[in-house]
Design a protein around this motif. Structure first.
Motif, mmCIF file in Angstrom:
data_model
loop_
_atom_site.group_PDB
_atom_site.id
_atom_site.type_symbol
_atom_site.label_atom_id
_atom_site.label_comp_id
_atom_site.label_asym_id
_atom_site.label_seq_id
_atom_site.Cartn_x
_atom_site.Cartn_y
_atom_site.Cartn_z
ATOM 1 N N CYS A 219 0.875 -1.176 0.000
ATOM 2 C CA CYS A 219 0.000 0.000 0.000
ATOM 3 C C CYS A 219 0.907 1.219 0.000
ATOM 4 O O CYS A 219 0.748 2.101 0.822
ATOM 5 C CB CYS A 219 -0.942 -0.007 1.194
ATOM 6 N N THR A 221 1.171 3.648 -2.082
ATOM 7 C CA THR A 221 0.466 4.913 -2.344
ATOM 8 C C THR A 221 -1.002 4.696 -2.004
ATOM 9 O O THR A 221 -1.423 3.561 -1.841
ATOM 10 C CB THR A 221 0.560 5.320 -3.835
ATOM 11 N N ARG A 222 -1.721 5.811 -1.921
ATOM 12 C CA ARG A 222 -3.131 5.702 -1.546
ATOM 13 C C ARG A 222 -3.890 4.848 -2.572
ATOM 14 O O ARG A 222 -4.670 3.969 -2.218
ATOM 15 C CB ARG A 222 -3.750 7.105 -1.458
ATOM 16 N N GLU A 223 -3.598 5.155 -3.873
ATOM 17 C CA GLU A 223 -4.332 4.450 -4.918
ATOM 18 C C GLU A 223 -4.041 2.947 -4.883
ATOM 19 O O GLU A 223 -4.954 2.116 -4.981
ATOM 20 C CB GLU A 223 -3.963 4.997 -6.306
ATOM 21 N N ILE A 224 -2.744 2.634 -4.748
ATOM 22 C CA ILE A 224 -2.363 1.209 -4.728
ATOM 23 C C ILE A 224 -2.970 0.544 -3.494
ATOM 24 O O ILE A 224 -3.463 -0.580 -3.559
ATOM 25 C CB ILE A 224 -0.821 1.055 -4.708
ATOM 26 N N GLU A 226 -5.732 1.407 -2.012
ATOM 27 C CA GLU A 226 -7.162 1.197 -2.259
ATOM 28 C C GLU A 226 -7.383 -0.007 -3.164
ATOM 29 O O GLU A 226 -8.270 -0.836 -2.940
ATOM 30 C CB GLU A 226 -7.774 2.434 -2.922
ATOM 31 N N LEU A 227 -6.516 -0.081 -4.187
ATOM 32 C CA LEU A 227 -6.621 -1.196 -5.126
ATOM 33 C C LEU A 227 -6.389 -2.525 -4.393
ATOM 34 O O LEU A 227 -7.133 -3.492 -4.596
ATOM 35 C CB LEU A 227 -5.584 -1.030 -6.241
#
Ligand code: ADP
Length: 584
Positions: A219, A221-224, A226-227
């Motif tokens: 995790c 980054t935020r996007e990763i 979340e993914l």
């Protein structure tokens, strides 16, 4: 090519850098070029001014080229530029580099024409006189409003171009180095961005291979993050759904495996896609792996195959009774076309009614047998009664004889009814056995004693062989004795005079065995398996008085005691009936 995320990011980044560097370099080169030209022009202009000032006076006085040319050459030596003095008609009056007499008329040179018309002229072009590219600046030489001529200062453009080329080479080298570093950085950056995806891909592959406990930890980054969260959620949902489905599947499989009705599912191509164990049993499916084979290959019954085939064209279920051979089965089959997602498939449900059918047949046979057994004595009773009625009653001797025969028939009838009642009671389990500790040898001896007179009358020897020390049994003595009497009675009945009947009692590993052997007519091979059935009579005795119920009663009595009874025989030589009673 370049389909990976890493190479795409790297290429994009490097391309952006390349465009930026190229634009910056081109802009720098353009600005430098203009700056060089401006300073060159300003230099030429100031030298042209100097020359114009120096030549104003000799031109005003109409000096010949012979005077002007040396002055021009002197000016040219002082400065760096080539100086040319030109008359207003274009004649070259002096030139710092060339002999003016050898130079052609310069009236149509663009910088000269511009200087004469507008007071300033410049041009960059190939010099016809010198043979290389020059930059020219021309100014008119004026006194008041009168133009005396034109002076022109010129320098070759090659040094400027060389400086620009050097600059371009320098920029190219810097750009090249920057691009090399950029490509490395871009690759590294792209790797960093793409790295988490490699983990995603690996995890997804493992989920596809069936590892539903697979979870992702990254995790960065935020996007990763979340993914990863969404992926993990998806995996647990998938796992839950599959769990629910597999539980359902297990339940369904258990139901299908344990239900009494057989189920066969057939697809659009008539291929079997499901068979439960009951269907295997009922339809006699021997195929080890029936799935994927055609229905007829698996079931091998054309009537059922036709029924499944016809069911496709019908709106609802169709039911039929089918008899299957070897071994015989009586089956109710229902073929139903399925709807919805299973459109085109047929479900065949088969119910084994063989036992019901057999019982039905036994019942009918029983009724037929009872009727048959009743008919003969009733017919003779009727005949005897009619004979008496018709006058025999008045003859006391004949009447006595007829009544005696009637009594025999009535006795036979009441024995039949008695035995039937007894059999049905024992069969239905209504009879409570009066069990007591009993000495079997005693039972055997008593039975033999009771039948001894009959045996003697028939000229048959009757002996008892009893092993000493037999265990006492907890049995209903009266009933077991009745069984022994029945067996001995049969043995006497089916043994010709001079024969021998032996009743033996011995211990066996399971309990006590009692056998009744005779040297009589024996039982044919086809009769032997059936003699314990109700009403079954061997051919030779059919005409005789027996009801065919004695052995059936014996079998049920022994079974009620938890034992078993069987018969062995060699036709013409004799038979042995044996029963075993367990020590309880
Ligand atoms: P039944 O009352 O007619 O004798 P059972 O049930 O006792 O009826 O016997 C059935 C048939 O078994 C008889 O009809 C006879 O054919 C055969 N059977 C029984 N015992 C013997 C035996 N000892 N020897 C030969 N046949 C026998």
């Amino acid at each position: 090519m370049f389909r990976s995320l890493r190479s795409r990011i790297a290429i994009l980044y490097a391309s952006l850098m390349l465009v930026a560097l190229a634009s910056a370099s081109l802009l720098a080169l353009g600005l430098a070029g203009r700056a060089y030209q401006d300073s060159l022009r300003r230099g030429l202009e100031s030298q042209a001014h100097l020359a114009a000032n120096a030549l104003r006076e000799p031109l005003q006085n109409g000096r010949e080229p012979t005077v002007i040319d040396p002055m021009v050459k002197a000016l040219g030596r002082d400065g760096q530029a080539r100086i040319t003095a030109i008359a207003t008609d274009g004649r070259v009056l002096g030139d710092s580099v060339e002999d003016p007499s050898r130079m052609d008329n310069h009236a149509n040179r663009p910088e000269v024409m511009a200087a004469l018309s507008s007071g300033y002229g410049e041009s960059a072009r190939h010099s016809a006189t010198l043979g290389y590219d020059m930059v020219y600046v021309a100014l008119p030489v004026q006194v008041g409003e009168v133009t005396l001529g034109v002076v022109r200062a010129a320098l070759p453009s090659a040094p400027v171009n060389q400086a620009l080329s050097r600059l371009a080479v320098g920029l190219l080298v810097i750009d090249g180095l920057t691009m090399a570093v950029t490509v490395l950085l871009a690759w590294r950056l792209a790797s960093l961005i793409a790295m988490p995806f490699a983990e995603f891909i690996q995890a997804a592959h493992r989920v596809v291979e069936g590892d539903l406990q697979q979870r992702i930890q990254v995790c960065d980054t935020r996007e990763i993050g979340e993914l990863a969260g969404a992926f993990n959620q998806m995996a647990s949902r998938l796992s839950e759904t599959i769990n629910v489905h597999s539980q359902e599947h297990v339940r369904l499989a258990a139901i299908l495996a344990n239900m009494a009705d057989g189920i066969v599912l057939v697809d659009e191509q008539d291929q079997v896609i499901m068979v439960n164990p009951a269907a295997r049993r009922i339809l006699g499916i021997l195929e080890d792996a029936p799935l994927g084979k055609t229905f007829i290959e698996v079931v091998r019954d054309h009537e059922l195959a036709q029924m499944v085939h016809d069911a496709r064209g019908l709106p609802g279920a169709s039911t039929r009774i089918v008899e299957l051979g070897a071994p015989w089965r009586y089956v109710r089959a229902t073929a139903k076309p399925l709807a919805g997602e299973q459109e085109g498939q047929i479900m065949l449900v088969v119910q084994d009614l063989s036992e019901l059918r057999r019982l039905e047949m036994v019942r009918r046979e029983f009724v037929a047998n009872v009727s048959h057994e009743l008919r003969t004595p009733l017919a003779s009773l009727k005949a005897l009664a009619e004979t008496l009625q018709e006058g025999a009653i008045d003859d006391p001797q004949a009447a006595k004889m007829f009544l005696g025969r009637m009594q025999v028939e009535v006795d036979g009838l009441s024995q039949l009814v008695q035995e039937l009642l007894e059999l049905s009671r024992i069969e239905s389990g209504w009879v409570a056995l009066r069990r007591e500790t009993t000495n079997v040898v005693q039972l055997v001896r008593q039975a033999a004693e009771r039948l001894q007179p009959l045996a003697s009358r028939q000229g048959i020897g009757l002996t008892v062989q009893a092993e000493p020390g037999l265990p006492e049994l907890f049995i209903d003595g009266d009933r077991v004795q009745q069984v022994i009497i029945n067996l001995v009675h049969n043995a006497i009945k089916f043994t010709p005079p001079g024969g021998q009947v032996t009743v033996a009692a011995r211990a066996s590993s399971e309990g006590v065995e009692v056998s009744v052997s005779d040297t009589g007519v024996g039982i044919s091979l086809e009769d032997l398996p059936r003699i314990f059935e109700r009403f079954y009579k061997g051919d030779r005795s059919r005409s005789g008085g027996g009801t065919g119920l004695g052995l059936a009663i014996a079998k049920h009595t022994i079974q009620a005691h938890g034992g078993r009874i069987w018969a062995e025989s060699t036709p013409g030589r004799g038979s042995t009936f044996t029963f075993l009673l367990p020590v309880s």
